[in-house]
Design a protein around this motif. Structure first.
Motif, PDB file in Angstrom:
ATOM      1  N   ARG A 317       0.833  -1.149   0.043  1.00  0.00           N
ATOM      2  CA  ARG A 317       0.041  -0.127  -0.101  1.00  0.00           C
ATOM      3  C   ARG A 317       0.867   1.322  -0.037  1.00  0.00           C
ATOM      4  N   THR A 318       0.286   2.101  -0.742  1.00  0.00           N
ATOM      5  CA  THR A 318       1.228   3.349  -1.056  1.00  0.00           C
ATOM      6  C   THR A 318       2.761   2.836  -1.238  1.00  0.00           C
ATOM      7  N   PRO A 319       2.975   2.364  -2.434  1.00  0.00           N
ATOM      8  CA  PRO A 319       4.361   1.935  -2.626  1.00  0.00           C
ATOM      9  C   PRO A 319       5.387   2.706  -2.717  1.00  0.00           C
ATOM     10  N   TRP A 320       6.479   2.453  -2.409  1.00  0.00           N
ATOM     11  CA  TRP A 320       7.642   3.486  -2.731  1.00  0.00           C
ATOM     12  C   TRP A 320       8.979   2.489  -2.428  1.00  0.00           C
ATOM     13  N   ILE A 321      10.107   2.919  -2.991  1.00  0.00           N
ATOM     14  CA  ILE A 321      11.246   1.928  -3.110  1.00  0.00           C
ATOM     15  C   ILE A 321      12.304   2.545  -1.859  1.00  0.00           C
ATOM     16  N   PRO A 322      12.301   1.733  -0.829  1.00  0.00           N
ATOM     17  CA  PRO A 322      13.146   1.899   0.570  1.00  0.00           C
ATOM     18  C   PRO A 322      14.601   1.791   0.236  1.00  0.00           C
ATOM     19  N   TYR A 323      15.391   2.692   0.880  1.00  0.00           N
ATOM     20  CA  TYR A 323      16.824   2.468   0.922  1.00  0.00           C
ATOM     21  C   TYR A 323      17.555   1.948  -0.297  1.00  0.00           C
ATOM     22  N   TYR A 324      17.616   2.710  -1.274  1.00  0.00           N
ATOM     23  CA  TYR A 324      18.620   2.431  -2.274  1.00  0.00           C
ATOM     24  C   TYR A 324      18.208   1.047  -2.979  1.00  0.00           C
ATOM     25  N   GLY A 325      17.007   0.643  -2.788  1.00  0.00           N
ATOM     26  CA  GLY A 325      16.737  -0.562  -3.406  1.00  0.00           C
ATOM     27  C   GLY A 325      16.998  -1.928  -2.627  1.00  0.00           C
ATOM     28  N   TYR A 326      17.536  -1.846  -1.548  1.00  0.00           N
ATOM     29  CA  TYR A 326      17.916  -3.065  -0.785  1.00  0.00           C
ATOM     30  C   TYR A 326      16.800  -4.229  -0.450  1.00  0.00           C
ATOM     31  N   GLY A 327      15.624  -3.820  -0.576  1.00  0.00           N
ATOM     32  CA  GLY A 327      14.558  -4.291  -0.379  1.00  0.00           C
ATOM     33  C   GLY A 327      14.174  -5.749  -1.060  1.00  0.00           C
ATOM     34  N   ALA A 328      13.782  -6.745  -0.652  1.00  0.00           N
ATOM     35  CA  ALA A 328      13.589  -7.930  -1.357  1.00  0.00           C
ATOM     36  C   ALA A 328      12.896  -7.821  -2.924  1.00  0.00           C
ATOM     37  N   GLY A 329      13.527  -8.231  -3.939  1.00  0.00           N
ATOM     38  CA  GLY A 329      12.923  -8.583  -5.232  1.00  0.00           C
ATOM     39  C   GLY A 329      13.374  -7.041  -5.969  1.00  0.00           C
ATOM     40  N   VAL A 330      13.870  -6.262  -5.461  1.00  0.00           N
ATOM     41  CA  VAL A 330      14.075  -4.614  -6.019  1.00  0.00           C
ATOM     42  C   VAL A 330      15.706  -4.981  -6.891  1.00  0.00           C
ATOM     43  N   VAL A 331      15.523  -4.607  -8.296  1.00  0.00           N
ATOM     44  CA  VAL A 331      16.673  -4.834  -9.160  1.00  0.00           C
ATOM     45  C   VAL A 331      17.243  -3.388  -9.555  1.00  0.00           C
ATOM     46  N   ARG A 332      18.401  -3.230  -9.452  1.00  0.00           N
ATOM     47  CA  ARG A 332      19.056  -1.971  -9.964  1.00  0.00           C
ATOM     48  C   ARG A 332      19.917  -2.269 -10.974  1.00  0.00           C
ATOM     49  N   LEU A 333      19.728  -1.657 -12.041  1.00  0.00           N
ATOM     50  CA  LEU A 333      20.445  -1.582 -13.474  1.00  0.00           C
ATOM     51  C   LEU A 333      21.198  -0.369 -13.646  1.00  0.00           C
ATOM     52  N   SER A 334      22.370  -0.113 -13.126  1.00  0.00           N
ATOM     53  CA  SER A 334      22.756   1.288 -13.316  1.00  0.00           C
ATOM     54  C   SER A 334      23.648   1.509 -14.451  1.00  0.00           C
ATOM     55  N   LEU A 335      24.014   2.725 -14.751  1.00  0.00           N
ATOM     56  CA  LEU A 335      24.864   3.069 -15.816  1.00  0.00           C
ATOM     57  C   LEU A 335      25.945   3.877 -15.393  1.00  0.00           C
ATOM     58  N   GLY A 336      27.319   3.846 -15.899  1.00  0.00           N
ATOM     59  CA  GLY A 336      28.247   4.588 -15.609  1.00  0.00           C
ATOM     60  C   GLY A 336      29.409   4.132 -15.234  1.00  0.00           C
ATOM     61  N   ASP A 337      30.211   4.842 -14.207  1.00  0.00           N
ATOM     62  CA  ASP A 337      31.522   4.620 -13.644  1.00  0.00           C
ATOM     63  C   ASP A 337      31.151   3.500 -12.602  1.00  0.00           C
ATOM     64  N   ASN A 338      31.947   2.200 -12.845  1.00  0.00           N
ATOM     65  CA  ASN A 338      31.911   1.236 -11.994  1.00  0.00           C
ATOM     66  C   ASN A 338      33.320   0.859 -11.445  1.00  0.00           C
ATOM     67  N   SER A 339      34.054   1.665 -11.492  1.00  0.00           N
ATOM     68  CA  SER A 339      35.549   1.508 -10.731  1.00  0.00           C
ATOM     69  C   SER A 339      35.597   1.015  -9.339  1.00  0.00           C
ATOM     70  N   GLU A 340      34.374   1.622  -8.601  1.00  0.00           N
ATOM     71  CA  GLU A 340      34.461   1.416  -7.088  1.00  0.00           C
ATOM     72  C   GLU A 340      34.057  -0.059  -6.916  1.00  0.00           C
ATOM     73  N   LEU A 341      33.492  -0.830  -8.023  1.00  0.00           N
ATOM     74  CA  LEU A 341      32.998  -2.059  -7.835  1.00  0.00           C
ATOM     75  C   LEU A 341      34.120  -3.171  -8.550  1.00  0.00           C
ATOM     76  N   GLY A 342      35.241  -2.499  -9.184  1.00  0.00           N
ATOM     77  CA  GLY A 342      36.091  -3.517  -9.535  1.00  0.00           C
ATOM     78  C   GLY A 342      35.761  -3.511 -11.061  1.00  0.00           C
ATOM     79  N   GLY A 343      35.123  -2.608 -11.897  1.00  0.00           N
ATOM     80  CA  GLY A 343      34.822  -2.746 -13.287  1.00  0.00           C
ATOM     81  C   GLY A 343      35.881  -1.922 -13.800  1.00  0.00           C
ATOM     82  N   GLU A 344      35.865  -1.788 -15.220  1.00  0.00           N
ATOM     83  CA  GLU A 344      36.698  -0.931 -16.004  1.00  0.00           C
ATOM     84  C   GLU A 344      36.134   0.242 -16.665  1.00  0.00           C
ATOM     85  N   VAL A 345      34.945   0.880 -16.276  1.00  0.00           N
ATOM     86  CA  VAL A 345      34.487   1.997 -16.566  1.00  0.00           C
ATOM     87  C   VAL A 345      34.791   3.102 -15.600  1.00  0.00           C
TER      88      VAL A 345
END
Length: 376
Positions: A317-345
């Motif tokens: 009810r009255t849905p929203w996405i809590p805390y940066y999408g850390y909730g069960a089933g929420v997916v984050r597909l991001s664009l951009g710089d991924n160096s902090e994650l060990g990527g090459e962008v």
């Protein structure tokens, strides 16, 4: 498997349980006797929590080395911004020397990497020294609206975050996040949706960041990337930068904003981790403008993240996405710089895109079905 709890009712009145919040934050750091712990705070934000944190640090047998305040923002218009920049650069170097013997820090809401003390701590983390707990509850962007739905009031958000912090089963959460990492290592990820998302990728041996709430020194010592030493509370997500060349397919977006303008019917088409075609029913030119302004990073796939915490799930009810999408089933597909994650962008640009209706499979195992976590 984590059991979904009863949904909390909206509260007209809310008060923090400061002693319990402080005890949990310090407990997740698992301080050893004599370890030196620092608090980084923003003036006027969560000040009532600070004495309880300092008491909890001492009670745990660690050494409270004090509280450092960041500069309140925005700065007055008549200030010389170049003088501020030079001062911040000097302060960053001085803080690195000051913090060299600090074992851990608690990053209070309002402190950001733009502040020299925060940046100095990150410099040390990148060098493999120390660990931090982050809880960015009141900053813009911790909670996200769904199309056509308003965000709830601050008290509702705080109540949900506090409940997740205090009632999460951290052991069960850690177990399911580890299982998911093992699944990711074993094959190809495929993400689909009724709206037209059909994306696939592999992670190979890329670092997998498990935000399970463990901010202990032992956990930090095993870390491979910066964010392994920056533990978010409340907890609940797996984050990884896929192998860039393996990202292929289409991501279909709900109504969104790009370059501060509305965009409908957006589909981004990826080849080898790069956007090769932008398709939109309306507003496609705004997408192109934002990507062009961002440079090459604007067209590169950054990160896949999946939320697992049932206490941070999107409310029915009255849905929203809590805390940066850390909730069960929420997916984050991001664009951009991924160096902090060990990527090459590189490039600095980061855009988080949240989805609540996706199906996520690894080989033949379905982990999320139409936005609902279905741990196999």
């Amino acid at each position: 498997m984590l059991a979904a709890p009863d949904r909390p009712r909206a509260q007209s009145q809310f008060s923090f349980d400061w002693p319990a919040v402080a005890s949990r934050l310090v407990a997740q750091l698992a301080p050893q006797p004599g370890e030196k712990l620092l608090i980084l705070a923003h003036p006027g934000m969560f000040e009532d929590l600070i004495p309880h944190l300092r008491y909890a640090i001492g009670r745990a047998g660690a050494t409270d080395v004090g509280v450092v305040d960041v500069l309140a923002e925005p700065v007055p218009q008549d200030w010389d911004l170049e003088a501020v920049r030079r001062g911040n650069a000097r302060a960053r170097e001085a803080y690195k020397t000051m913090f060299a013997q600090v074992d851990g820090a608690i990053m209070m809401p309002g402190a950001t990497p733009a502040h020299p003390a925060y940046a100095a701590l990150q410099d040390l983390l990148k060098q493999g020294h120390g660990r931090t707990v982050h809880f960015h509850w009141v900053e813009n962007g911790s909670a996200f609206p769904l199309p056509g739905q308003p965000l709830p009031g601050r008290a509702v958000i705080d109540a949900l975050y506090q409940r997740a912090l205090l009632q999460t089963d951290y052991r069960a959460l850690a177990q399911v996040l580890e299982r998911f990492e093992q699944a990711l290592r074993g094959g190809e990820v495929r993400i689909t949706s009724p709206a037209g998302t059909n994306l696939r990728f592999r992670i190979g041996q890329r670092p997998v960041n498990r935000q399970d709430g463990d901010a202990s020194a032992a956990r930090a010592a095993r870390g491979r990337v910066l964010i392994d030493r920056e533990i978010e509370l409340p907890a609940g997500a797996v984050r990884v930068a896929p192998l860039e060349d393996s990202v292929e397919g289409t991501v279909a977006f709900p109504p969104s904003q790009w370059d501060a303008r509305p965009v409908d019917g957006l589909r981004l088409h990826f080849e080898r981790g790069r956007v090769v075609r932008v398709e939109a029913a309306g507003g496609g030119e705004a997408v192109e403008r934002e990507m062009q302004a961002a440079g090459e990073a604007g067209r590169r796939f950054r990160e896949f993240a999946l939320g697992f915490n049932p206490l941070l799930a999107v409310p029915e009810r009255t849905p929203w996405i809590p805390y940066y999408g850390y909730g069960a089933g929420v997916v984050r597909l991001s664009l951009g710089d991924n160096s902090e994650l060990g990527g090459e962008v590189g490039g600095g640009y980061v855009r988080w895109n949240f989805f609540t209706d996706l199906t996520v499979s690894v080989n033949d195992q379905v982990w999320v079905k139409d936005g609902r976590l279905t741990v196999p």
